[in-house]
Design an enzyme around this catalytic site. Sequence first.
Site, PDB file in Angstrom:
ATOM      1  N   HIS A  83       2.856   1.546  80.474  1.00  0.00           N
ATOM      2  CA  HIS A  83       1.693   2.468  80.802  1.00  0.00           C
ATOM      3  C   HIS A  83       1.135   3.074  79.561  1.00  0.00           C
ATOM      4  O   HIS A  83       2.076   3.562  78.879  1.00  0.00           O
ATOM      5  CB  HIS A  83       1.547   3.272  81.958  1.00  0.00           C
ATOM      6  CG  HIS A  83       2.600   4.280  82.100  1.00  0.00           C
ATOM      7  ND1 HIS A  83       2.383   5.619  81.579  1.00  0.00           N
ATOM      8  CD2 HIS A  83       3.992   4.252  82.337  1.00  0.00           C
ATOM      9  CE1 HIS A  83       3.462   6.440  81.620  1.00  0.00           C
ATOM     10  NE2 HIS A  83       4.380   5.603  81.993  1.00  0.00           N
ATOM     11  N   ASP A  85      -1.322   5.415  79.676  1.00  0.00           N
ATOM     12  CA  ASP A  85      -1.789   6.782  79.973  1.00  0.00           C
ATOM     13  C   ASP A  85      -0.883   7.728  79.862  1.00  0.00           C
ATOM     14  O   ASP A  85       0.470   7.150  79.856  1.00  0.00           O
ATOM     15  CB  ASP A  85      -2.539   6.644  81.322  1.00  0.00           C
ATOM     16  CG  ASP A  85      -1.560   6.405  82.445  1.00  0.00           C
ATOM     17  OD1 ASP A  85      -0.579   5.560  82.583  1.00  0.00           O
ATOM     18  OD2 ASP A  85      -1.434   6.956  83.594  1.00  0.00           O
ATOM     19  N   ASP A 116       7.369   8.738  77.235  1.00  0.00           N
ATOM     20  CA  ASP A 116       6.766   8.270  78.266  1.00  0.00           C
ATOM     21  C   ASP A 116       5.048   8.084  78.253  1.00  0.00           C
ATOM     22  O   ASP A 116       4.290   8.945  78.318  1.00  0.00           O
ATOM     23  CB  ASP A 116       6.772   9.393  79.404  1.00  0.00           C
ATOM     24  CG  ASP A 116       6.418   9.133  80.855  1.00  0.00           C
ATOM     25  OD1 ASP A 116       5.938   7.903  81.083  1.00  0.00           O
ATOM     26  OD2 ASP A 116       6.258  10.020  81.710  1.00  0.00           O
ATOM     27  N   GLU A 149      -0.586   4.706  85.692  1.00  0.00           N
ATOM     28  CA  GLU A 149       0.774   5.228  86.132  1.00  0.00           C
ATOM     29  C   GLU A 149       0.794   6.652  86.340  1.00  0.00           C
ATOM     30  O   GLU A 149       1.454   7.136  87.472  1.00  0.00           O
ATOM     31  CB  GLU A 149       1.881   4.678  85.098  1.00  0.00           C
ATOM     32  CG  GLU A 149       3.331   4.679  85.850  1.00  0.00           C
ATOM     33  CD  GLU A 149       3.932   5.797  85.827  1.00  0.00           C
ATOM     34  OE1 GLU A 149       4.991   6.078  86.785  1.00  0.00           O
ATOM     35  OE2 GLU A 149       3.738   6.930  85.121  1.00  0.00           O
ATOM     36  N   GLU A 150       0.207   7.457  85.444  1.00  0.00           N
ATOM     37  CA  GLU A 150       0.738   8.937  85.862  1.00  0.00           C
ATOM     38  C   GLU A 150      -0.336   9.407  86.837  1.00  0.00           C
ATOM     39  O   GLU A 150      -0.017  10.659  87.433  1.00  0.00           O
ATOM     40  CB  GLU A 150       0.467   9.482  84.859  1.00  0.00           C
ATOM     41  CG  GLU A 150       1.388   9.409  83.338  1.00  0.00           C
ATOM     42  CD  GLU A 150       2.722   9.791  83.545  1.00  0.00           C
ATOM     43  OE1 GLU A 150       3.062  10.072  84.743  1.00  0.00           O
ATOM     44  OE2 GLU A 150       3.577   9.529  82.624  1.00  0.00           O
ATOM     45  N   ASP A 176      10.657   2.468  80.731  1.00  0.00           N
ATOM     46  CA  ASP A 176      10.023   3.560  80.835  1.00  0.00           C
ATOM     47  C   ASP A 176      10.906   4.667  81.760  1.00  0.00           C
ATOM     48  O   ASP A 176      10.719   5.477  82.601  1.00  0.00           O
ATOM     49  CB  ASP A 176       8.589   3.223  81.857  1.00  0.00           C
ATOM     50  CG  ASP A 176       7.829   4.377  81.999  1.00  0.00           C
ATOM     51  OD1 ASP A 176       7.783   5.318  81.342  1.00  0.00           O
ATOM     52  OD2 ASP A 176       7.228   4.496  83.286  1.00  0.00           O
ATOM     53  N   HIS A 423       6.543  14.984  80.241  1.00  0.00           N
ATOM     54  CA  HIS A 423       5.760  15.701  80.880  1.00  0.00           C
ATOM     55  C   HIS A 423       5.806  17.121  80.483  1.00  0.00           C
ATOM     56  O   HIS A 423       5.122  17.964  81.146  1.00  0.00           O
ATOM     57  CB  HIS A 423       6.088  15.683  82.436  1.00  0.00           C
ATOM     58  CG  HIS A 423       5.931  14.501  83.110  1.00  0.00           C
ATOM     59  ND1 HIS A 423       5.415  14.157  84.465  1.00  0.00           N
ATOM     60  CD2 HIS A 423       5.850  13.052  82.443  1.00  0.00           C
ATOM     61  CE1 HIS A 423       5.466  12.911  84.765  1.00  0.00           C
ATOM     62  NE2 HIS A 423       5.723  12.167  83.580  1.00  0.00           N
TER      63      HIS A 423
HETATM   64  N1  BES Z   1       8.562   6.937  83.417  1.00  0.00           N
HETATM   65  C1  BES Z   1       8.132   8.282  84.282  1.00  0.00           C
HETATM   66  C2  BES Z   1       9.444   7.994  85.490  1.00  0.00           C
HETATM   67  C3  BES Z   1      10.658   8.256  85.062  1.00  0.00           C
HETATM   68  C4  BES Z   1      11.189   9.032  84.096  1.00  0.00           C
HETATM   69  C5  BES Z   1      11.801   7.568  85.703  1.00  0.00           C
HETATM   70  C6  BES Z   1      12.436   9.260  83.718  1.00  0.00           C
HETATM   71  C7  BES Z   1      13.105   7.466  85.273  1.00  0.00           C
HETATM   72  C8  BES Z   1      13.347   8.613  84.353  1.00  0.00           C
HETATM   73  C9  BES Z   1       6.844   8.020  85.106  1.00  0.00           C
HETATM   74  O1  BES Z   1       5.939   7.840  83.960  1.00  0.00           O
HETATM   75  C10 BES Z   1       6.378   9.084  85.888  1.00  0.00           C
HETATM   76  O2  BES Z   1       6.305  10.036  85.489  1.00  0.00           O
HETATM   77  N2  BES Z   1       6.299   8.984  87.249  1.00  0.00           N
HETATM   78  C11 BES Z   1       5.931  10.001  88.288  1.00  0.00           C
HETATM   79  C12 BES Z   1       5.498   9.117  89.382  1.00  0.00           C
HETATM   80  C13 BES Z   1       3.962   9.243  89.536  1.00  0.00           C
HETATM   81  C14 BES Z   1       3.384   8.523  90.704  1.00  0.00           C
HETATM   82  C15 BES Z   1       3.101  10.198  88.761  1.00  0.00           C
HETATM   83  C16 BES Z   1       6.993  10.876  88.540  1.00  0.00           C
HETATM   84  O3  BES Z   1       8.122  10.238  88.503  1.00  0.00           O
HETATM   85  O4  BES Z   1       6.908  12.137  88.755  1.00  0.00           O
HETATM   86 MN    MN Z   2       6.457   6.734  82.393  1.00  0.00          MN
HETATM   87 MN    MN Z   3       5.264   9.899  83.291  1.00  0.00          MN
END
Ligand code: BES
Ligand code: MN
Ligand code: MN
Length: 457
Positions: A83, A85, A116, A149-150, A176, A423
């Site tokens: 992703h 974004d 990320d 994705e975010e 990711d 984040h």
């Molecule tokens: N890359 C992350 C997910 C992640 C981070 C998985 C570290 C394993 C280890 C992804 O970009 C993310 O932040 N996903 C969100 C979910 C989304 C629906 C907003 C999350 O996990 O909060």
């Molecule tokens: Mn991610």
């Molecule tokens: Mn993320």
Amino acid sequence: MHDYITKNKERFLAELFELLRIPSVSADPKFKQHVVECAAFVKQSLIVAGCDNAEICETAGYPIVYAEKIIDPALPTVLVYGHYDVQPADPYELWTSPPFEPVIKDGKIFARGASDDKGQMYMHVKAIETLITNNALPCNVKFMIEGEEEVGSDNLGIFLKNNKAKLKADVILISDTCIISNDCPSLTVGLRGLSYLQVEVTGPNRDLHSGMYGGAVANPINVLCEMIASLKDKDGHITIPGFYDTVAIVSDEERAEMAKAPFDLEDYKNALDLSDVAGEKGYSTNERVAIRPTLDVNGIWGGYTGEGAKTVLPSKAFAKISMRLVPNQQSDAMTKLFQEHFESIAPASVKVAVHPHHGGEPVLTSTTSTAYKAASKAFEEVWGKTPIPTREGGSIPIVALFKSELGLDSILMGFGLNEDAIHSPNEHYGVFNFLKGIETITAFYKHYRVLRVACSV
Ligand code: BES
Ligand code: MN
Ligand code: MN
């Protein structure tokens, strides 16, 4: 491949910096133009890397960038997902350098999206460039890089349903996620699912003078706090009836295997300035994140939060609540369970409304597939160590849909570290991880081709 990557290191980093300078924040409409610009940048970079048929696929939201390099339809095809974004950079004042002006400090690239996922996604672009330029691309490759994705990947879900032929592949490859450490590489085999909701508690029909009415009328913030507090007991168990009913029990053998992965609780606490950790009784810190579901307040507001003091008994209070889910909890079912329970515990003195946001299903991938073995061999070759399979606590909701819509397994070959502060302010990504990641990805293609051919004879 190692020599080519080393020789082109400065250029690779300069290009990544250009990508990181684009503030592609999908959550905030203020950045719309930049998100769109970022898609164009990614498309162009895939063309430069040597892909054919690079295109911007419009959706009801932000575009999906698609590109491919088909060298021989008889060979296996790898579909790369990532992703472009990023999360909002707020709070800006906590960044030691501006989030969209990347800099390298202590061997780490500091910028929103560095880890990320722009830095990790761009490794794939440079890995393909490396393979194509050196006449060493052993498989077909397709890229699908999204910009939502975010914010839940809603439009990518629709794109999958409508483009099954175009996306035909043998496996999905994603960077990711994280490794345990640079001394201890790992391959992610599990991700948690997610249910995200907003709750609204309404008391009186207007804000009231907290002296004239205080004590006689329910304060929605107080009520909301009590309701939230009741969702967990003193042992950290979630009290919503039925919450654990479908949770897959992890065997003692598997827990013992997980416990072998290196982990230092003191380091963990020190890194976060904590004197103690907290969580569900009976489970280790790793288990709490990897194999157990949880519930957290992500934000809570209401009443007066400005400068100084204002005496007010607010009309409304709000909170954003997430539940992280594990196999075999189902996002919609868990959202419904939460909603029914939360409405049932509301006192008669207030009204409660629950608004579901996005969700996603948990994932567990195979450690015996050909693609997993190829990824494992790639780590062995480039890192000199066999990667440990790990389950991570984060979520990538689209991964479950890759399986259900396209019938494809995903290889979660991330190179981030927990300390990358994704984040958070001061997100960063190691230059070491970026370069090593590119090399590992090139090795994956090589081993995947060899193992696939070996399987088919
Ligand atoms: N890359 C992350 C997910 C992640 C981070 C998985 C570290 C394993 C280890 C992804 O970009 C993310 O932040 N996903 C969100 C979910 C989304 C629906 C907003 C999350 O996990 O909060
Ligand atoms: Mn991610
Ligand atoms: Mn993320």
